[in-house]
Design a protein around this motif. Structure first.
Motif, PDB file in Angstrom:
ATOM      1  N   UNK A 113       0.838  -1.204   0.000  1.00 11.70           N
ATOM      2  CA  UNK A 113       0.000   0.000   0.000  1.00 11.70           C
ATOM      3  C   UNK A 113       0.872   1.252   0.000  1.00 11.70           C
ATOM      4  N   UNK A 114       1.977   1.203   0.735  1.00 11.70           N
ATOM      5  CA  UNK A 114       2.889   2.348   0.727  1.00 11.70           C
ATOM      6  C   UNK A 114       3.450   2.602  -0.662  1.00 11.70           C
ATOM      7  N   UNK A 115       3.820   1.520  -1.363  1.00 13.21           N
ATOM      8  CA  UNK A 115       4.310   1.681  -2.734  1.00 13.21           C
ATOM      9  C   UNK A 115       3.223   2.262  -3.636  1.00 13.21           C
ATOM     10  N   UNK A 116       1.979   1.819  -3.430  1.00 15.31           N
ATOM     11  CA  UNK A 116       0.875   2.357  -4.220  1.00 15.31           C
ATOM     12  C   UNK A 116       0.646   3.836  -3.963  1.00 15.31           C
ATOM     13  N   UNK A 117       0.760   4.254  -2.698  1.00 20.94           N
ATOM     14  CA  UNK A 117       0.580   5.674  -2.360  1.00 20.94           C
ATOM     15  C   UNK A 117       1.677   6.512  -3.000  1.00 20.94           C
ATOM     16  N   UNK A 118       2.913   6.016  -2.966  1.00 19.00           N
ATOM     17  CA  UNK A 118       4.011   6.750  -3.597  1.00 19.00           C
ATOM     18  C   UNK A 118       3.778   6.910  -5.095  1.00 19.00           C
ATOM     19  N   UNK A 119       3.326   5.842  -5.758  1.00 22.02           N
ATOM     20  CA  UNK A 119       3.035   5.941  -7.186  1.00 22.02           C
ATOM     21  C   UNK A 119       1.892   6.923  -7.442  1.00 22.02           C
ATOM     22  N   UNK A 120       0.875   6.892  -6.571  1.00 21.26           N
ATOM     23  CA  UNK A 120      -0.262   7.805  -6.705  1.00 21.26           C
ATOM     24  C   UNK A 120       0.207   9.260  -6.628  1.00 21.26           C
ATOM     25  N   UNK A 121       1.066   9.546  -5.668  1.00 19.72           N
ATOM     26  CA  UNK A 121       1.575  10.910  -5.518  1.00 19.72           C
ATOM     27  C   UNK A 121       2.488  11.303  -6.684  1.00 19.72           C
ATOM     28  N   UNK A 122       3.288  10.344  -7.159  1.00 12.80           N
ATOM     29  CA  UNK A 122       4.201  10.638  -8.273  1.00 12.80           C
ATOM     30  C   UNK A 122       3.425  10.977  -9.543  1.00 12.80           C
ATOM     31  N   UNK A 162      -1.193  16.450 -18.488  1.00 16.27           N
ATOM     32  CA  UNK A 162      -2.326  17.037 -17.766  1.00 16.27           C
ATOM     33  C   UNK A 162      -3.617  16.271 -18.014  1.00 16.27           C
ATOM     34  N   UNK A 163      -3.682  15.513 -19.115  1.00 15.34           N
ATOM     35  CA  UNK A 163      -4.873  14.722 -19.425  1.00 15.34           C
ATOM     36  C   UNK A 163      -4.884  13.365 -18.718  1.00 15.34           C
ATOM     37  N   UNK A 164      -3.926  13.148 -17.820  1.00 20.50           N
ATOM     38  CA  UNK A 164      -3.909  11.889 -17.065  1.00 20.50           C
ATOM     39  C   UNK A 164      -5.134  11.824 -16.159  1.00 20.50           C
ATOM     40  N   UNK A 165      -5.910  10.773 -16.332  1.00 24.56           N
ATOM     41  CA  UNK A 165      -7.175  10.637 -15.605  1.00 24.56           C
ATOM     42  C   UNK A 165      -6.922  10.170 -14.180  1.00 24.56           C
ATOM     43  N   UNK A 166      -7.713  10.686 -13.242  1.00 25.39           N
ATOM     44  CA  UNK A 166      -7.569  10.272 -11.840  1.00 25.39           C
ATOM     45  C   UNK A 166      -7.880   8.788 -11.653  1.00 25.39           C
ATOM     46  N   UNK A 167      -8.812   8.256 -12.453  1.00 23.79           N
ATOM     47  CA  UNK A 167      -9.126   6.828 -12.351  1.00 23.79           C
ATOM     48  C   UNK A 167      -7.921   5.983 -12.741  1.00 23.79           C
ATOM     49  N   UNK A 168      -7.186   6.437 -13.776  1.00 30.78           N
ATOM     50  CA  UNK A 168      -5.979   5.713 -14.169  1.00 30.78           C
ATOM     51  C   UNK A 168      -4.937   5.758 -13.056  1.00 30.78           C
ATOM     52  N   UNK A 169      -4.794   6.919 -12.410  1.00 31.60           N
ATOM     53  CA  UNK A 169      -3.821   7.030 -11.314  1.00 31.60           C
ATOM     54  C   UNK A 169      -4.175   6.064 -10.193  1.00 31.60           C
ATOM     55  N   UNK A 170      -5.460   6.000  -9.852  1.00 26.93           N
ATOM     56  CA  UNK A 170      -5.896   5.108  -8.777  1.00 26.93           C
ATOM     57  C   UNK A 170      -5.681   3.645  -9.148  1.00 26.93           C
ATOM     58  N   UNK A 171      -6.016   3.276 -10.391  1.00 28.35           N
ATOM     59  CA  UNK A 171      -5.861   1.885 -10.804  1.00 28.35           C
ATOM     60  C   UNK A 171      -4.380   1.513 -10.960  1.00 28.35           C
ATOM     61  N   UNK A 172      -3.544   2.476 -11.354  1.00 29.75           N
ATOM     62  CA  UNK A 172      -2.111   2.192 -11.426  1.00 29.75           C
ATOM     63  C   UNK A 172      -1.552   1.919 -10.039  1.00 29.75           C
ATOM     64  N   UNK A 173      -1.999   2.704  -9.060  1.00 34.34           N
ATOM     65  CA  UNK A 173      -1.569   2.460  -7.687  1.00 34.34           C
ATOM     66  C   UNK A 173      -2.056   1.103  -7.203  1.00 34.34           C
ATOM     67  N   UNK A 174      -3.300   0.751  -7.520  1.00 36.05           N
ATOM     68  CA  UNK A 174      -3.837  -0.549  -7.122  1.00 36.05           C
ATOM     69  C   UNK A 174      -3.076  -1.690  -7.782  1.00 36.05           C
ATOM     70  N   UNK A 175      -2.672  -1.496  -9.033  1.00 35.71           N
ATOM     71  CA  UNK A 175      -1.917  -2.532  -9.723  1.00 35.71           C
ATOM     72  C   UNK A 175      -0.556  -2.749  -9.061  1.00 35.71           C
ATOM     73  N   UNK A 176       0.073  -1.676  -8.609  1.00 35.08           N
ATOM     74  CA  UNK A 176       1.335  -1.815  -7.892  1.00 35.08           C
ATOM     75  C   UNK A 176       1.125  -2.576  -6.586  1.00 35.08           C
ATOM     76  N   UNK A 177       0.054  -2.250  -5.902  1.00 39.26           N
ATOM     77  CA  UNK A 177      -0.244  -2.948  -4.648  1.00 39.26           C
ATOM     78  C   UNK A 177      -0.431  -4.438  -4.898  1.00 39.26           C
ATOM     79  N   UNK A 178      -1.168  -4.774  -5.944  1.00 36.58           N
ATOM     80  CA  UNK A 178      -1.414  -6.185  -6.258  1.00 36.58           C
ATOM     81  C   UNK A 178      -0.126  -6.880  -6.668  1.00 36.58           C
ATOM     82  N   UNK A 179       0.732  -6.164  -7.420  1.00 37.27           N
ATOM     83  CA  UNK A 179       1.991  -6.779  -7.845  1.00 37.27           C
ATOM     84  C   UNK A 179       2.858  -7.134  -6.641  1.00 37.27           C
ATOM     85  N   UNK A 180       2.906  -6.246  -5.624  1.00 38.07           N
ATOM     86  CA  UNK A 180       3.638  -6.569  -4.404  1.00 38.07           C
ATOM     87  C   UNK A 180       2.906  -7.633  -3.598  1.00 38.07           C
ATOM     88  N   UNK A 181       1.590  -7.580  -3.624  1.00 38.20           N
ATOM     89  CA  UNK A 181       0.813  -8.502  -2.800  1.00 38.20           C
ATOM     90  C   UNK A 181       0.866  -9.927  -3.311  1.00 38.20           C
TER      91      UNK A 181
END
Length: 404
Positions: free
Chosen positions: A40-49, A79-98
Motif C-alpha cells: 500500500x505504501x508503494x501504491x501511495x508513492x506511485x499515486x503521488x508521483x 495534464x490529461x492523465x485521468x484520476x481513475x488511471x492514477x488510482x488503478x495504477x496504484x492498485x496494480x502496484x499494490x497487487x503486484x507486491x501482494x
C-alpha cells in the motif's frame, strides 16, 4: 413419445460467491498485514508521483507563451492523465507486491482486469494529445504562424480520436476474450466505404496537411504553378486561394495544386533578366566583340549583378545579342525596375556609340512595299506610280495591334 425434460442449470448464487470472496480477502489481510502495508505504501508513492507529473504538465502549458511548443504538447498530454488511471495504477502496484504474499487469485484478476481497461484508454488519450499537438506545432511554428488550418483541425481531431479509440476498444474486447475478427472486418469495410464516398474531400485534406509538413509555400508567398501565377492568400481545408497579378482571386484544390510543378518565387534570392538585342547588319564585328564589356559597365553602373552577354545568332534583320543580369532581390517590382533602367541605359549608350538596333521585319498588305514608303517624291513611291495608295499601317501602329 417420451418427453425428456431438460436438466436444470445450477443457479448462480451471487451472495455466496461474494461471501467467499470477502472471507478469503479478510483471511489474507489478517495473515499478511505487514506485506500489504508495504504494498500500500508503494501504491501511495506511485499515486503521488503520477499526480506530481500531472501538475508538472499543467505548469509546462502555462510557461509556453505560444502554446504550440513541444513543452506544451507533452505538458498537455500529462495534464490529461485521468484520476481513475492514477488510482488503478496504484492498485496494480499494490497487487503486484501482494502477489508475493499469496494474494487471493480473484482479487488479483479483478484489479488487473480493471487496470488493463483504464490503461488502454488512457494511452489513447495520451497519443491523441501528442499527435494533435504535433500537427498544431507544425501549422503554427516559425513563419507558418497563423496558418493553422483551423477549418481542418476539427476534422483531423475527429479522425484521430476515432482511429485511436477504435483501436483501444478492439484491444479491450480482445482482452475480455471477445472474438473481434468480425468487428475489425466491419470497421475495415466501413472505412473503405467512407473513403470512397469522400475520396475527393480526403484527397484535398491530406494535400493540405502535406503542404503544412512539406512546406512548398506559405501564406504571402508568390508562386507559379501550371500556367498561372499569384500570391498565396489562404490555405484552407479543401482549397488554396491565390491572388493573381492582375487582381483576380483563384481558388484551386489542394490536390490539384500539388499535382503541378510549383515555383516559389519568394524563396528566390534574385530574378534573372534576359534581353535579346537585335543589331543591324551594318554594325562591325569589332564593335560587336566589344559589346559585352560595354554592357557589363552599364549593368554594374546601375548596381546590378552582370551575368553574361554575347552574340547568339543571326536573324533576318541582323544579329542577335543576348544580355543577362540579376535583379537585387526576388521582388517582381525590383526586376521590373532593373529591366527598365538597364534597357534605357543601353539605348542611350548604343545611340552615343552609333550602334543601330534592328527593327523586326514588317509585312504590309498594300500596293506599296514598306521600304519604299519614305516620301511621296520617292521614285517608285505613290506619287511616282500614280496609284495614290497609302500604307496600311505605320511603325507606330505596330504597337497598337496593327497588322505586322
Amino acid at each position: 413419445m417420451i418427453n425428456i425434460a431438460a436438466a436444470p442449470h445450477p443457479a448462480i448464487d451471487l451472495d455466496q460467491q461474494a461471501g467467499e470472496f470477502y472471507d478469503a480477502t479478510v483471511a489474507w489481510f489478517s495473515t499478511h498485514w505487514l506485506q500489504i502495508l508495504i504494498a500500500a505504501g508503494a501504491g501511495v508513492l506511485l499515486f503521488l508521483a503520477l499526480h506530481f507529473v500531472k501538475s508538472v504538465g499543467k505548469r509546462l502549458c502555462d510557461r509556453d507563451a505560444s502554446h504550440t511548443g513541444w513543452g506544451t504538447i507533452f505538458g498537455r498530454a500529462f495534464a490529461k492523465t485521468n484520476n481513475l488511471f492514477i488510482a488503478m495504477a496504484a492498485a496494480q502496484i499494490v497487487v503486484s507486491f501482494a502477489q508475493f504474499a499469496d494474494a487471493p487469485p480473484a482479487f488479483v484478476s479483478v484489479v488487473h482486469f480493471l487496470f488493463t481497461i483504464v490503461a488502454v484508454f488512457q494511452s489513447a488519450i495520451w497519443a491523441r494529445e501528442i499527435i494533435l499537438g504535433a500537427i498544431e506545432h507544425r501549422t503554427t511554428a516559425e513563419d507558418y504562424h497563423g496558418e493553422a488550418l483551423i477549418n481542418a483541425m476539427g476534422l483531423i481531431r475527429v479522425l484521430v480520436s476515432f482511429a485511436l479509440f477504435a483501436i483501444a476498444l478492439v484491444l479491450v474486447l480482445g482482452n475480455l476474450g471477445v472474438n473481434v475478427t468480425g468487428l475489425i472486418a466491419g470497421l475495415g469495410v466501413g472505412g473503405i466505404a467512407i473513403g470512397l464516398a469522400a475520396q475527393s474531400i480526403f484527397a484535398d485534406l491530406f494535400a493540405a496537411i502535406a503542404i503544412i509538413f512539406d512546406r512548398p509555400f506559405k501564406t504571402g508567398d508568390a508562386i507559379t504553378f501550371d500556367k498561372s501565377a499569384g500570391t498565396v492568400e489562404r490555405i484552407g481545408m479543401r482549397s488554396t486561394r491565390i491572388r493573381g497579378a492582375t487582381g483576380e482571386a483563384r481558388i484551386i484544390g489542394n490536390k490539384k495544386l500539388l499535382d503541378n510543378e510549383i515555383v516559389n518565387n519568394t524563396q528566390r534570392e534574385f530574378r534573372r533578366v534576359v534581353f535579346t538585342l537585335g543589331l543591324v547588319q551594318q554594325v562591325p564585328a569589332d564593335t560587336i566583340e566589344c559589346l559585352p564589356t560595354m554592357v557589363k559597365e552599364i549593368v554594374e553602373a546601375k548596381g546590378l549583378k552582370f551575368v553574361r552577354a554575347g552574340f547568339t545568332g543571326f536573324s533576318p534583320a541582323g544579329y542577335d545579342f543576348n544580355v543577362e543580369f540579376d535583379s537585387p532581390s526576388a521582388a517582381y517590382q525590383d526586376l521590373f525596375d532593373a529591366r527598365h533602367t538597364v534597357g534605357i541605359a543601353i539605348i542611350r549608350r548604343f545611340a552615343e556609340a552609333g550602334i543601330g538596333l534592328a527593327y523586326p521585319p514588317m509585312t504590309v498588305t498594300g500596293a506599296t512595299p514598306v521600304d519604299q514608303v519614305v516620301s511621296p517624291d520617292t521614285p517608285g513611291g505613290p506619287a511616282a506610280t500614280g496609284t495614290g495608295a497609302e500604307p496600311s499601317s505605320s511603325a507606330v501602329d505596330q504597337d497598337s495591334g496593327g497588322q505586322t
